[in-house]
Design a protein around this motif. Structure first.
Motif, short mmCIF file in Angstrom:
data_model
loop_
_atom_site.label_atom_id
_atom_site.label_comp_id
_atom_site.label_asym_id
_atom_site.label_seq_id
_atom_site.Cartn_x
_atom_site.Cartn_y
_atom_site.Cartn_z
N ASP A 89 0.82 -1.21 0.00
CA ASP A 89 0.00 0.00 0.00
C ASP A 89 0.86 1.26 0.00
O ASP A 89 0.56 2.23 -0.72
CB ASP A 89 -0.91 0.01 1.23
CG ASP A 89 -2.07 -0.96 1.12
OD1 ASP A 89 -2.32 -1.46 0.00
OD2 ASP A 89 -2.72 -1.23 2.14
N LEU B 164 2.44 1.68 -3.39
CA LEU B 164 1.43 2.11 -4.35
C LEU B 164 1.14 3.60 -4.21
O LEU B 164 1.05 4.34 -5.21
CB LEU B 164 0.16 1.30 -4.16
CG LEU B 164 -0.94 1.46 -5.21
CD1 LEU B 164 -0.47 0.93 -6.55
CD2 LEU B 164 -2.21 0.73 -4.76
N LEU B 165 1.01 4.07 -2.98
CA LEU B 165 0.77 5.49 -2.73
C LEU B 165 1.93 6.33 -3.24
O LEU B 165 1.75 7.39 -3.87
CB LEU B 165 0.55 5.74 -1.25
CG LEU B 165 0.37 7.20 -0.82
CD1 LEU B 165 -0.83 7.83 -1.50
CD2 LEU B 165 0.25 7.30 0.70
N ARG C 269 1.80 6.50 -7.00
CA ARG C 269 0.74 7.43 -7.43
C ARG C 269 1.20 8.88 -7.27
O ARG C 269 0.91 9.73 -8.13
CB ARG C 269 -0.53 7.16 -6.60
CG ARG C 269 -1.59 8.24 -6.70
CD ARG C 269 -2.05 8.47 -8.12
NE ARG C 269 -2.99 7.49 -8.58
CZ ARG C 269 -3.36 7.33 -9.85
NH1 ARG C 269 -2.82 8.10 -10.78
NH2 ARG C 269 -4.23 6.41 -10.19
N SER D 119 -5.19 4.52 -13.57
CA SER D 119 -4.93 3.48 -12.58
C SER D 119 -3.43 3.25 -12.48
O SER D 119 -2.69 3.41 -13.44
CB SER D 119 -5.62 2.16 -12.95
OG SER D 119 -4.93 1.50 -14.00
N THR E 240 -1.06 0.10 -10.83
CA THR E 240 -1.11 -1.24 -10.28
C THR E 240 0.30 -1.74 -10.04
O THR E 240 1.21 -1.47 -10.83
CB THR E 240 -1.83 -2.20 -11.25
OG1 THR E 240 -3.15 -1.72 -11.50
CG2 THR E 240 -1.92 -3.62 -10.69
N SER F 132 -4.03 -2.24 -6.69
CA SER F 132 -4.30 -1.16 -7.63
C SER F 132 -4.90 0.03 -6.91
O SER F 132 -5.60 -0.11 -5.90
CB SER F 132 -5.28 -1.61 -8.72
OG SER F 132 -4.74 -2.61 -9.54
N THR F 133 -4.65 1.21 -7.47
CA THR F 133 -5.31 2.42 -7.02
C THR F 133 -5.86 3.15 -8.23
O THR F 133 -5.27 3.11 -9.31
CB THR F 133 -4.36 3.34 -6.22
OG1 THR F 133 -5.10 4.48 -5.75
CG2 THR F 133 -3.20 3.81 -7.06
N TYR F 134 -7.00 3.79 -8.05
CA TYR F 134 -7.66 4.51 -9.13
C TYR F 134 -7.55 5.99 -8.90
O TYR F 134 -7.16 6.46 -7.83
CB TYR F 134 -9.13 4.10 -9.21
CG TYR F 134 -9.34 2.62 -9.32
CD1 TYR F 134 -10.18 1.97 -8.44
CD2 TYR F 134 -8.67 1.88 -10.28
CE1 TYR F 134 -10.37 0.60 -8.53
CE2 TYR F 134 -8.85 0.52 -10.37
CZ TYR F 134 -9.71 -0.12 -9.49
OH TYR F 134 -9.88 -1.48 -9.58
N GLY G 274 -8.88 7.50 -5.83
CA GLY G 274 -8.27 7.18 -4.56
C GLY G 274 -8.60 5.80 -4.03
O GLY G 274 -8.08 5.40 -2.99
N THR H 111 -8.36 1.96 -3.41
CA THR H 111 -7.31 0.95 -3.49
C THR H 111 -7.94 -0.43 -3.38
O THR H 111 -8.79 -0.67 -2.52
CB THR H 111 -6.28 1.13 -2.37
OG1 THR H 111 -5.64 2.39 -2.53
CG2 THR H 111 -5.23 0.03 -2.40
N ARG H 112 -7.52 -1.34 -4.27
CA ARG H 112 -8.05 -2.70 -4.27
C ARG H 112 -6.90 -3.69 -4.22
O ARG H 112 -5.90 -3.54 -4.92
CB ARG H 112 -8.87 -2.95 -5.53
CG ARG H 112 -10.22 -2.25 -5.56
CD ARG H 112 -11.20 -2.84 -4.55
NE ARG H 112 -11.33 -4.27 -4.69
CZ ARG H 112 -12.18 -4.87 -5.54
NH1 ARG H 112 -12.94 -4.14 -6.34
NH2 ARG H 112 -12.26 -6.17 -5.60
#
Length: 305
Positions: free
Chosen positions: A205, A208-209, A212, A220, A222, A232-234, A237, A239-240
């Motif tokens: 996480d 990923l942040l 981004r 996205s 990923t 993934s993050t969109y 905001g 996150t999956r």
């Protein structure tokens, strides 16, 4: 917008792979017997586009190879999967890239030793692209041909663009903030952010942040995590986390390339992004249960449910 002659155009690296399986990773200055040897075409974008073609969509590849016997083999292998290679340049005097892949039978890991001699980048122009491709739905890049990739984006501004960011190189950094979907390996994420996303879910996480923040423009971002799936993050905001099926891995060669090919296929079929990532995770997981690189891809698109 005109109808696509091709669903997916992949631009990037093509090579010839020699995949050698050994009982354990070799010790320096000792001998080691090979238990299996496989030869086939390889390369991130080239492997990915073979997935798309094998699963029934019209796909084209653009890259640079040599005018040697391995270059001829690369073209023949792509054509056998149904990939259109009219935009692939067989450059006089250039040596086709070759990769020696060592697969450790103890755990399925693969180590790649690559020879890729420097050469000028591939040149593509809008008129040729439109004449040969129509309006492709998906553009898939691996960062090895940034100038040609940028030309394709300019020629097809409505196409969905994906970057397979396998490692930090000039091309991946140049393209990363200008694509719609940035799909990075754990290695790329670690190189860019200093955080190893495979250590834990929290580390994934945080990486990923950080990605981004470094690349704010893609819809996205990923990070692929191998046996741990993907995160993934969109743009909004969200996150999956996407878990991977539990499998016994025997060879991870080309698994990441197959992941990206499956994502391109799913988005070309207009699946929702979550479903596309799930399909990609399942496809890559299935591939590691079979030996070999390109030949380990599933014969048909798996169910993403």
């Amino acid at each position: 917008m005109g109808a696509p002659l091709f669903h997916v155009l992949a631009i990037g690296h093509a090579c010839w792979d020699l995949v050698a399986t050994v009982p354990a990773f070799p010790v320096e200055d000792e001998k080691q017997e090979i238990t299996a040897l496989d030869e086939s075409g390889g390369g991130p974008a080239a492997n990915a586009v073979c997935v798309v073609a094998r699963w029934g969509l019209r796909a084209a590849f653009a890259g640079v190879i040599g005018d040697d016997h391995r270059g001829q083999a690369v073209i023949a292998d792509l054509a056998a999967y149904g990939v259109d290679c009219r935009l692939t340049e067989r450059r006089a005097g250039h040596v086709t890239p070759t990769s020696l892949v060592l697969v450790n039978a103890e755990n399925g890991s693969r180590t790649i030793i690559n020879r890729k001699r420097p050469t000028a980048g591939l040149q593509l122009d809008a008129a040729t692209l439109h004449a040969k491709l129509g309006e492709p739905r998906i553009l898939l890049f691996d960062g090895h041909e940034p100038l040609a990739s940028a030309a394709a984006q300019q020629a097809f501004p409505q196409a969905v663009s994906i970057l397979d960011a396998g490692s930090v190189r000039e091309g991946t950094l140049a393209l990363a903030d200008g694509v719609m979907h940035l799909a990075a390996s754990g290695r790329f994420a670690r190189q860019v952010t200093g955080i190893d996303p495979r250590h834990s879910a929290d580390a994934a996480d945080r990486a990923l942040l950080a990605l981004r923040q470094r690349f704010p423009h893609p819809s996205s971002v990923t990070i692929t995590l191998g046996a741990a799936g993907a995160v993934s993050t969109y743009a909004q905001g969200l996150t999956r986390h996407f878990s991977a099926p539990a499998v016994a891995a025997i060879d991870t060669t080309a698994a990441g390339d197959i992941w990206h090919g499956a994502l391109a296929y799913a988005l070309a079929k207009e699946l929702e992004f979550d479903a596309a990532v799930r399909l990609a995770v399942v496809a890559a997981s299935q591939s590691v249960t079979r030996a070999g690189g390109r030949g380990s891809m599933p014969q048909t698109a798996p169910c993403s449910a």
